[in-house]
Enzyme design. Sequence first.
Site, PDB file in Angstrom:
ATOM      1  N   CYS A 123      23.285  10.275  77.878  1.00  0.00           N
ATOM      2  CA  CYS A 123      24.533  10.088  78.604  1.00  0.00           C
ATOM      3  C   CYS A 123      24.788  11.213  79.602  1.00  0.00           C
ATOM      4  O   CYS A 123      24.094  12.222  79.614  1.00  0.00           O
ATOM      5  CB  CYS A 123      25.674  10.038  77.605  1.00  0.00           C
ATOM      6  SG  CYS A 123      25.374   8.841  76.304  1.00  0.00           S
ATOM      7  N   ASN A 166      26.765  14.110  75.056  1.00  0.00           N
ATOM      8  CA  ASN A 166      25.430  13.678  75.459  1.00  0.00           C
ATOM      9  C   ASN A 166      24.458  14.200  74.410  1.00  0.00           C
ATOM     10  O   ASN A 166      24.440  15.398  74.132  1.00  0.00           O
ATOM     11  CB  ASN A 166      25.093  14.249  76.842  1.00  0.00           C
ATOM     12  CG  ASN A 166      23.609  14.128  77.199  1.00  0.00           C
ATOM     13  OD1 ASN A 166      23.064  15.008  77.853  1.00  0.00           O
ATOM     14  ND2 ASN A 166      22.970  13.068  76.779  1.00  0.00           N
ATOM     15  N   GLY A 167      23.667  13.299  73.844  1.00  0.00           N
ATOM     16  CA  GLY A 167      22.688  13.751  72.865  1.00  0.00           C
ATOM     17  C   GLY A 167      22.722  12.933  71.597  1.00  0.00           C
ATOM     18  O   GLY A 167      23.400  11.910  71.522  1.00  0.00           O
TER      19      GLY A 167
END
Length: 493
Positions: free
Chosen positions: A23, A124-125
């Site tokens: 993302c 994100n991740g």
Amino acid sequence: MKKIIEKLRIKLRNYNPKLNEECGVFGVSNILDASALTALGLHALQHRGQEGCGIVSFDGSQYHSEKRYGLVGDNFNKEKVLKKLPGKYAIGHNRYSTTGGTALRNIQPFFADTNAGGIGVAHNGNLTNAITLRNELVKEGAIFYTTSDTEVIVQLIAKSKRSKTIDKIIDAIFHIQGGYALVMMTKNILIGLRDPYGIRPLVIGKLKNSYVFASETCALDIIGAKFVREVENGEIVYVENDELKSLKPFSPKKVRPCVFEYIYFSRPDSILNGKTAYEYRKNFGTQLAKEDNIEADIVVPVPDSGNAAALGYAQEKKLPFDLGLIRNHYVGRTFIEPSQKIRSLGVKLKLNANLSVINDKKIILIDDSLVRGTTSHKIVKMLYNAGAKEVHVRIASPEIKFPDFYGVDMPTRKELLAANNSVKEICDFINAKSLKYLSINGLYKAMGFEKRNETYPQLTDHYFTGDYPVKPIDELGDDKITQLSLLSTASNN
Ligand code: AMP
């Protein structure tokens, strides 16, 4: 009842807990038009995820949230929408996910009320212990609203006994493992943080007196913000009263950014560790040419992923670089399609052979990576059908043999062509005249290292080596996924 149980069983089998993929995250503090700036930042980060997008803003007394399916430009382009997001603080998120959980509720940023006030979270991740943590939280009575592992972070923050939000966040991140970059917002602070190895990226920018956090520098450029620096691995940065503060609560680890940000994922104009992704990719091509001795007439990139490497290769070999494939720019990334059948159709939708360039030519076809082989297989055929004499495929990264658990959409070993086949077998599968990959030490050399440091590798490069800096600890025992699958069932309805 039997039918319901059977349906649930199928769901359990098909459930994929990887929901927070590659993302894009963004946040701005204390500035007019914060949500419009966030929309622009997300637009620049659109390549990181196209499934959904969202913005949370704070107007001095209230939080506001808008989440949509699809592209930023189609959703946050109107005054009408941005007016619903007033205030000088905003964070945003672009979402990419592989399977399941496409409900609007899974689109970020998430928002929660804690006993220290409201908090918005954009992530994100991928957490490698999300399921384990989730089960512990559920046992303690937590109720989950989404199927995303980001909610685990939110729950951990909410349950912390510390009184200040920043301390609650520190409490929470001591529990989580994996690759993550987070941008968070409370009523008076903007927070950014990176995992202890710095696997996922996050940068700091400055616009007038305000600070900006973003996944990549291209999101700073679009709003005219100056690049300040990268958030360091394991660092928490936060902006309070227009001042940037930094905390390093983890025991120090050597930085190991994800190699795939360099190879494919980041936008070519984004700066990673002092150079643009474009420069690295061109160098991968140059190095690949140095390791190669094939004779050919022209070098053709797979657009756009192979452009920079092909240019580097052609310049090194002093061969003409030519556009033998033309890309339709109105189609998303082929990988974005969850099923293999649609994904292979996507390649055809996206690319077409440029007859005048390839007819009767010996071609070196260059792409950044080969994963399942879908792209190369289709394109080689396309080039031969268009009259190519020979097609030699060159890949500007090493063989991908191991899946990812830190937030890059990299399939299981079963689907990874190089995990199960020799280079010769892959070459036969894609019907190329020859196939060659960049060597692992060549990759490191092209990035300015002498070679891979086997004791402390400079990058997170498990795709090629199987060396995972953070061991995935979630085990998908039946009892562990039941709760998730029930939620997944609900969210897909
Ligand atoms: P494949 O067609 O399965 O061999 O995948 C290789 C193609 O997908 C290349 O053109 C890459 O640029 C692109 N690619 C590689 N990794 C990813 C990823 N994680 N997400 C999206 N696209 C990717």
